[in-house]
Write a protein that holds these residues in place. Structure first.
Motif, PDB file in Angstrom:
ATOM      1  N   VAL A 118       0.867  -1.182   0.000  1.00 38.91           N
ATOM      2  CA  VAL A 118       0.000   0.000   0.000  1.00 38.91           C
ATOM      3  C   VAL A 118       0.904   1.232   0.000  1.00 38.91           C
ATOM      4  N   PRO A 119       1.069   1.908  -1.154  1.00 40.89           N
ATOM      5  CA  PRO A 119       1.932   3.101  -1.198  1.00 40.89           C
ATOM      6  C   PRO A 119       1.163   4.353  -0.763  1.00 40.89           C
ATOM      7  N   HIS A 120       1.850   5.261  -0.127  1.00 42.40           N
ATOM      8  CA  HIS A 120       1.269   6.545   0.276  1.00 42.40           C
ATOM      9  C   HIS A 120       2.178   7.639  -0.288  1.00 42.40           C
ATOM     10  N   TYR A 121       1.747   8.236  -1.409  1.00 38.89           N
ATOM     11  CA  TYR A 121       2.604   9.165  -2.131  1.00 38.89           C
ATOM     12  C   TYR A 121       2.744  10.517  -1.436  1.00 38.89           C
ATOM     13  N   ALA A 122       1.822  10.853  -0.543  1.00 37.76           N
ATOM     14  CA  ALA A 122       1.962  12.123   0.174  1.00 37.76           C
ATOM     15  C   ALA A 122       3.146  12.084   1.133  1.00 37.76           C
ATOM     16  N   TYR A 123       3.369  10.925   1.753  1.00 38.32           N
ATOM     17  CA  TYR A 123       4.456  10.795   2.725  1.00 38.32           C
ATOM     18  C   TYR A 123       5.629   9.986   2.178  1.00 38.32           C
ATOM     19  N   LEU A 124       5.536   9.534   0.934  1.00 36.49           N
ATOM     20  CA  LEU A 124       6.571   8.697   0.325  1.00 36.49           C
ATOM     21  C   LEU A 124       6.895   7.496   1.217  1.00 36.49           C
ATOM     22  N   LYS A 125       5.841   6.826   1.629  1.00 34.34           N
ATOM     23  CA  LYS A 125       6.003   5.620   2.431  1.00 34.34           C
ATOM     24  C   LYS A 125       5.162   4.494   1.851  1.00 34.34           C
ATOM     25  N   MET A 126       5.613   3.267   2.070  1.00 31.89           N
ATOM     26  CA  MET A 126       4.904   2.101   1.575  1.00 31.89           C
ATOM     27  C   MET A 126       4.837   1.053   2.685  1.00 31.89           C
ATOM     28  N   LYS A 127       3.663   0.444   2.816  1.00 32.42           N
ATOM     29  CA  LYS A 127       3.473  -0.567   3.847  1.00 32.42           C
ATOM     30  C   LYS A 127       3.058  -1.884   3.205  1.00 32.42           C
ATOM     31  N   MET A 128       3.465  -2.982   3.860  1.00 28.31           N
ATOM     32  CA  MET A 128       3.137  -4.322   3.377  1.00 28.31           C
ATOM     33  C   MET A 128       3.128  -5.284   4.560  1.00 28.31           C
ATOM     34  N   PRO A 129       2.425  -6.378   4.441  1.00 31.08           N
ATOM     35  CA  PRO A 129       2.446  -7.356   5.539  1.00 31.08           C
ATOM     36  C   PRO A 129       3.757  -8.112   5.574  1.00 31.08           C
ATOM     37  N   GLY A 130       4.191  -8.476   6.783  1.00 29.57           N
ATOM     38  CA  GLY A 130       5.396  -9.281   6.988  1.00 29.57           C
ATOM     39  C   GLY A 130       5.125 -10.364   8.008  1.00 29.57           C
ATOM     40  N   PRO A 131       6.062 -11.272   8.210  1.00 30.12           N
ATOM     41  CA  PRO A 131       5.852 -12.381   9.154  1.00 30.12           C
ATOM     42  C   PRO A 131       5.695 -11.924  10.597  1.00 30.12           C
ATOM     43  N   LYS A 132       6.184 -10.723  10.929  1.00 34.40           N
ATOM     44  CA  LYS A 132       6.086 -10.220  12.302  1.00 34.40           C
ATOM     45  C   LYS A 132       5.185  -8.998  12.398  1.00 34.40           C
ATOM     46  N   GLY A 133       4.407  -8.737  11.350  1.00 34.84           N
ATOM     47  CA  GLY A 133       3.540  -7.565  11.349  1.00 34.84           C
ATOM     48  C   GLY A 133       3.770  -6.697  10.120  1.00 34.84           C
ATOM     49  N   ILE A 134       3.373  -5.445  10.213  1.00 37.41           N
ATOM     50  CA  ILE A 134       3.466  -4.519   9.082  1.00 37.41           C
ATOM     51  C   ILE A 134       4.906  -4.025   8.912  1.00 37.41           C
ATOM     52  N   ILE A 135       5.365  -4.046   7.658  1.00 34.17           N
ATOM     53  CA  ILE A 135       6.676  -3.493   7.300  1.00 34.17           C
ATOM     54  C   ILE A 135       6.458  -2.140   6.638  1.00 34.17           C
ATOM     55  N   THR A 136       7.129  -1.127   7.110  1.00 35.71           N
ATOM     56  CA  THR A 136       7.030   0.226   6.551  1.00 35.71           C
ATOM     57  C   THR A 136       8.361   0.613   5.914  1.00 35.71           C
ATOM     58  N   ILE A 137       8.298   0.983   4.642  1.00 35.79           N
ATOM     59  CA  ILE A 137       9.488   1.418   3.897  1.00 35.79           C
ATOM     60  C   ILE A 137       9.321   2.901   3.590  1.00 35.79           C
ATOM     61  N   ALA A 138      10.307   3.711   3.966  1.00 40.10           N
ATOM     62  CA  ALA A 138      10.225   5.158   3.768  1.00 40.10           C
ATOM     63  C   ALA A 138      11.142   5.607   2.645  1.00 40.10           C
ATOM     64  N   GLY A 139      10.628   6.533   1.825  1.00 37.61           N
ATOM     65  CA  GLY A 139      11.431   7.131   0.768  1.00 37.61           C
ATOM     66  C   GLY A 139      12.038   8.444   1.214  1.00 37.61           C
ATOM     67  N   ASP A 140      12.641   9.145   0.266  1.00 39.00           N
ATOM     68  CA  ASP A 140      13.297  10.414   0.568  1.00 39.00           C
ATOM     69  C   ASP A 140      13.016  11.368  -0.586  1.00 39.00           C
ATOM     70  N   TYR A 141      12.401  12.509  -0.299  1.00 44.55           N
ATOM     71  CA  TYR A 141      12.000  13.396  -1.387  1.00 44.55           C
ATOM     72  C   TYR A 141      13.201  14.025  -2.081  1.00 44.55           C
ATOM     73  N   GLN A 142      14.337  14.190  -1.363  1.00 42.41           N
ATOM     74  CA  GLN A 142      15.534  14.739  -1.999  1.00 42.41           C
ATOM     75  C   GLN A 142      16.071  13.762  -3.046  1.00 42.41           C
ATOM     76  N   LYS A 143      16.033  12.463  -2.729  1.00 38.86           N
ATOM     77  CA  LYS A 143      16.443  11.450  -3.696  1.00 38.86           C
ATOM     78  C   LYS A 143      15.494  11.445  -4.889  1.00 38.86           C
ATOM     79  N   SER A 144      14.199  11.629  -4.627  1.00 38.39           N
ATOM     80  CA  SER A 144      13.214  11.677  -5.707  1.00 38.39           C
ATOM     81  C   SER A 144      13.482  12.850  -6.639  1.00 38.39           C
TER      82      SER A 144
END
Length: 222
Positions: A118-144
């Protein structure tokens, strides 16, 4: 974050094959793409040879606006998000393209569905299910911003190259046409039809000597 929602989502991910695993920092998340794309440079970093690719019949547009592209093949690679303590790993099919890009790879809808991301483009974050719960991956707007600027320069250079190729083609066609004879008589003598060398005149009207036909001398008068 200034101008939230206007930046591409560029995340870190680990790609692994039978020979090696690499951590890539410029993975473009594109929910508008119906395919996953791997660039040739990334393929070589993973130690994958072109002979290992499977054939692909895909032809797609949009990587470079206005230009179409055919992949050189396709390959399945394990993609992992998260860290060694908590990660989600899935085998993903990629279309491999022989193009330069500021990105290492592009993950489209097939990959997003595979990971249940589930991507969230306002915060440049993406979430997905994992074996221990939700995994959150964060982006960086400067890199973008950096990747977007490099991508724009690359698109411009490719457009210039394509326009130059079309211009060279037009110039070659014009040069070829200029070599063709413009004098009808000259064109007639250079054509495939050549008049017989031995001819005779046949009168069409006995009262008008100007009305006659020219035929081969070997023909009779019937």
């Amino acid at each position: 974050m200034p101008s939230s929602g206007s930046y591409a989502m560029v995340l870190d991910s680990t790609f692994s094959t039978e020979r090696r695993a690499c951590r890539f920092s410029r993975i473009l998340i594109d929910g508008g793409s119906s395919i996953n794309i791997l660039y040739r440079d990334t393929m070589e970093k993973l130690g994958i040879k072109q002979g290992q690719l499977q054939p692909s019949r895909t032809v797609f547009h949009g990587i470079v606006p206005g230009l179409s592209c055919s992949p050189i093949g396709k390959v399945k690679i394990d993609v992992m998000f998260g860290d060694k303590n908590h990660f989600h790993r899935e085998p993903i099919w990629f279309e491999v393209v022989d193009l330069d890009s500021p990105y290492h790879a592009l993950l489209g809808r097939p990959a997003l569905a595979k990971f249940m991301e589930v991507p969230h483009y306002a915060y440049l974050k993406m979430k997905m299910p994992g074996p221990k719960g939700i995994i959150t991956i964060a982006g960086d707007y400067q890199k973008s911003l950096t990747c977007a600027a490099a991508s724009s320069q690359l698109d411009e250079s490719l457009f210039i190259a394509e326009e130059k190729r079309l211009l060279d083609r037009v110039v070659a066609m014009a040069s070829k046409q200029s070599d063709m004879p413009t004098d009808p008589k000259s064109a007639e003598t250079q054509g495939s039809f050549q008049a017989a060398k031995e001819t005779k005149k046949i009168a069409l009207d006995q009262a008008d000597p100007k009305r006659f036909a020219v035929v081969g001398s070997h023909l009779d008068n019937r």
